[in-house]
Design an enzyme around this catalytic site. Sequence first.
Site, PDB file in Angstrom:
ATOM      1  N   ASN A  34       0.845  -1.212   0.000  1.00 41.65           N
ATOM      2  CA  ASN A  34       0.000   0.000   0.000  1.00 41.65           C
ATOM      3  C   ASN A  34       0.880   1.261   0.000  1.00 41.65           C
ATOM      4  O   ASN A  34       0.606   2.228  -0.728  1.00 41.65           O
ATOM      5  CB  ASN A  34      -0.880   0.062   1.260  1.00 41.65           C
ATOM      6  CG  ASN A  34      -1.782  -1.147   1.436  1.00 41.65           C
ATOM      7  OD1 ASN A  34      -2.096  -1.831   0.471  1.00 41.65           O
ATOM      8  ND2 ASN A  34      -2.208  -1.408   2.668  1.00 41.65           N
ATOM      9  N   TYR A  86      -6.759 -11.330   3.328  1.00 43.41           N
ATOM     10  CA  TYR A  86      -7.378 -10.884   4.581  1.00 43.41           C
ATOM     11  C   TYR A  86      -8.765 -10.308   4.337  1.00 43.41           C
ATOM     12  O   TYR A  86      -9.086  -9.882   3.233  1.00 43.41           O
ATOM     13  CB  TYR A  86      -6.491  -9.893   5.336  1.00 43.41           C
ATOM     14  CG  TYR A  86      -6.433  -8.468   4.800  1.00 43.41           C
ATOM     15  CD1 TYR A  86      -5.945  -8.198   3.527  1.00 43.41           C
ATOM     16  CD2 TYR A  86      -6.831  -7.387   5.581  1.00 43.41           C
ATOM     17  CE1 TYR A  86      -5.863  -6.894   3.060  1.00 43.41           C
ATOM     18  CE2 TYR A  86      -6.745  -6.084   5.120  1.00 43.41           C
ATOM     19  CZ  TYR A  86      -6.264  -5.839   3.860  1.00 43.41           C
ATOM     20  OH  TYR A  86      -6.179  -4.560   3.397  1.00 43.41           O
ATOM     21  N   TYR A  99      -7.139 -12.767   9.074  1.00 44.79           N
ATOM     22  CA  TYR A  99      -6.097 -13.164   8.123  1.00 44.79           C
ATOM     23  C   TYR A  99      -6.182 -14.625   7.697  1.00 44.79           C
ATOM     24  O   TYR A  99      -6.481 -15.494   8.509  1.00 44.79           O
ATOM     25  CB  TYR A  99      -4.716 -12.997   8.755  1.00 44.79           C
ATOM     26  CG  TYR A  99      -4.348 -11.586   9.133  1.00 44.79           C
ATOM     27  CD1 TYR A  99      -4.349 -10.574   8.186  1.00 44.79           C
ATOM     28  CD2 TYR A  99      -3.977 -11.280  10.436  1.00 44.79           C
ATOM     29  CE1 TYR A  99      -3.980  -9.282   8.534  1.00 44.79           C
ATOM     30  CE2 TYR A  99      -3.601  -9.988  10.792  1.00 44.79           C
ATOM     31  CZ  TYR A  99      -3.609  -8.995   9.838  1.00 44.79           C
ATOM     32  OH  TYR A  99      -3.246  -7.734  10.175  1.00 44.79           O
ATOM     33  N   ASN A 161       3.458  -0.436  12.581  1.00 45.46           N
ATOM     34  CA  ASN A 161       2.379  -1.353  12.172  1.00 45.46           C
ATOM     35  C   ASN A 161       2.317  -2.637  12.999  1.00 45.46           C
ATOM     36  O   ASN A 161       2.545  -3.741  12.504  1.00 45.46           O
ATOM     37  CB  ASN A 161       2.486  -1.688  10.682  1.00 45.46           C
ATOM     38  CG  ASN A 161       1.709  -0.678   9.849  1.00 45.46           C
ATOM     39  OD1 ASN A 161       0.990   0.169  10.407  1.00 45.46           O
ATOM     40  ND2 ASN A 161       1.836  -0.749   8.539  1.00 45.46           N
ATOM     41  N   ARG A 163       0.710  -5.662  14.666  1.00 44.01           N
ATOM     42  CA  ARG A 163      -0.471  -6.515  14.500  1.00 44.01           C
ATOM     43  C   ARG A 163      -0.314  -7.681  15.463  1.00 44.01           C
ATOM     44  O   ARG A 163       0.433  -8.624  15.194  1.00 44.01           O
ATOM     45  CB  ARG A 163      -0.582  -7.038  13.055  1.00 44.01           C
ATOM     46  CG  ARG A 163      -0.688  -5.956  11.996  1.00 44.01           C
ATOM     47  CD  ARG A 163      -2.043  -5.255  11.990  1.00 44.01           C
ATOM     48  NE  ARG A 163      -2.123  -4.269  10.912  1.00 44.01           N
ATOM     49  CZ  ARG A 163      -1.789  -2.987  11.023  1.00 44.01           C
ATOM     50  NH1 ARG A 163      -1.365  -2.499  12.178  1.00 44.01           N
ATOM     51  NH2 ARG A 163      -1.884  -2.175   9.980  1.00 44.01           N
ATOM     52  N   ASP A 253      -0.417   3.611   5.904  1.00 42.55           N
ATOM     53  CA  ASP A 253       0.492   3.255   4.812  1.00 42.55           C
ATOM     54  C   ASP A 253       0.555   4.392   3.794  1.00 42.55           C
ATOM     55  O   ASP A 253       1.618   4.696   3.246  1.00 42.55           O
ATOM     56  CB  ASP A 253       0.034   1.963   4.127  1.00 42.55           C
ATOM     57  CG  ASP A 253      -0.274   0.873   5.146  1.00 42.55           C
ATOM     58  OD1 ASP A 253       0.384   0.859   6.201  1.00 42.55           O
ATOM     59  OD2 ASP A 253      -1.183   0.060   4.892  1.00 42.55           O
TER      60      ASP A 253
HETATM   61  O1  KDG Z   1      -2.271  -1.025   7.142  1.00 38.83           O
HETATM   62  C1  KDG Z   1      -3.228  -1.792   6.436  1.00 38.83           C
HETATM   63  C2  KDG Z   1      -2.767  -3.213   6.415  1.00 38.83           C
HETATM   64  O2  KDG Z   1      -2.754  -3.686   7.726  1.00 38.83           O
HETATM   65  C3  KDG Z   1      -3.650  -4.081   5.582  1.00 38.83           C
HETATM   66  O3  KDG Z   1      -3.582  -3.716   4.226  1.00 38.83           O
HETATM   67  C4  KDG Z   1      -3.381  -5.545   5.755  1.00 38.83           C
HETATM   68  O4  KDG Z   1      -1.024  -5.695   5.530  1.00 38.83           O
HETATM   69  C5  KDG Z   1      -1.990  -5.911   6.163  1.00 38.83           C
HETATM   70  C6  KDG Z   1      -1.822  -6.560   7.460  1.00 38.83           C
HETATM   71  O5  KDG Z   1      -0.916  -7.380   7.560  1.00 38.83           O
HETATM   72  O6  KDG Z   1      -2.555  -6.234   8.394  1.00 38.83           O
END
Ligand code: KDG
Length: 308
Positions: A34, A86, A99, A161, A163, A253
Site C-alpha cells: 500500500n 485478509y 487473516y 504497524n 499486528r 500506509d
Molecule cells: O495497514 C493496512 C494493512 O494492515 C492491511 O492492508 C493488511 O497488511 C496488512 C496486514 O498485515 O494487516
Amino acid sequence: DFDIVALGEPLVELNQTHKGQLQYLQGFGGDTSNAVIAAARQGARCAYLTRVGNDTFGAQFRDLWQSEGVDTAGVQTDDDAHTGLYFVQHGPDGHAFSYLRRGSAASLMTPALLQSGLIERSRFLHVSGISMAISTSACDTVFAAMARAHAAGAQVSLDSNLRLRLWPVDRARAVLREAMRDADLFLPSMDDMQHLTGNDDPERTLDWIRDGGAAGVVVLKLGKDGSIIDDGHTRTPIAALRVDAVDATGAGDCFAGSLLARRCQGDSWEEAVRYANAAAALSTLGYGAVDPLPRAEQVRERLKSLED
Ligand code: KDG
C-alpha cells in the site's frame, strides 16, 4: 534508480462494504505494498520486494504494481505457496482484520530475496512491523535489508504497524526496539506504542523511543490529534485533518508512502508531514487500502482548499 523500495507481504483484500451482509469487495492490501503504491501515486519512483504465489492473486498483484508503475524485478513467485488474504470488517470501533496468510509465499522469504540489488539503487528502504512479524525468516530478511541499505548509503524507514494477531507482544517489543535503532525514519502510532510501553502520553513515548536508542527522525502518529515530528532536537506538533472516514484501512500506509515521496521531492519534514496528513485523510473516503489512495493532484487541491 528508485526513490523507494519497500519490503513486505501483499495481501488480497476482501472488504465487507455492507454491514451484516455477506458481500465482500475484492481489493488489495498489505501495508508496505500500500505504501509503495501511495508513493508512486505521488510521483515517486518505486519498487517492491516480495514473494507471491503462482496463483491468480499473485498475477493480479503483478498487474496492479505494473499499472501503478511499481517495479516488480524484485518480486519472486513461489510454486508451492499461496498469496495471502485478509478480510476487513467494520464495526463501532472501526475496522478489524481477519487473516488467511500462514505459510504464504511472502512469509517464506529469506535474505536471498535481496540479491536483486534494488536496495542498493534506492534512496529509501521502507519496512514495517508486519514485515518482521510474518515469520522469522522474513524478520531476518528485514534486518539483512536494513544492513544492506546502510552499507549502500540508503535510508531506512520503519513503520511500527503492530499486528498482535501475528506475534506475541514481548517479541514485537524486542524486535521493534532493535529495528528502530536502525531506522533513519521511524513512524510509530500512539496506539501501537501504547501496547509496547503501557503508557498513553506522547512525550513519554518519544522519550522511551529515544532512550531505546532511536537516533533518526521520529514521527509519532496520534490519530485525530495529528502527529509530532521529533528530529532529535525539537518536537513539532502537526494538526490532523478532520474527515468523515468510510474505511481507514491503509491510511497509515498512505501517510508513510506520501511522506517518503515528498521527502524525495525536497519537502522539509513539516511540509512532508502536512502533505502526508492530507493524503492519508483522503485515503479514508472510500473502501479498501489501495483503491482510494489519492493522486498528487487531489492532495494538492485538498491542501490548497485548506489555505483558502
Ligand atoms: O495497514 C493496512 C494493512 O494492515 C492491511 O492492508 C493488511 O497488511 C496488512 C496486514 O498485515 O494487516
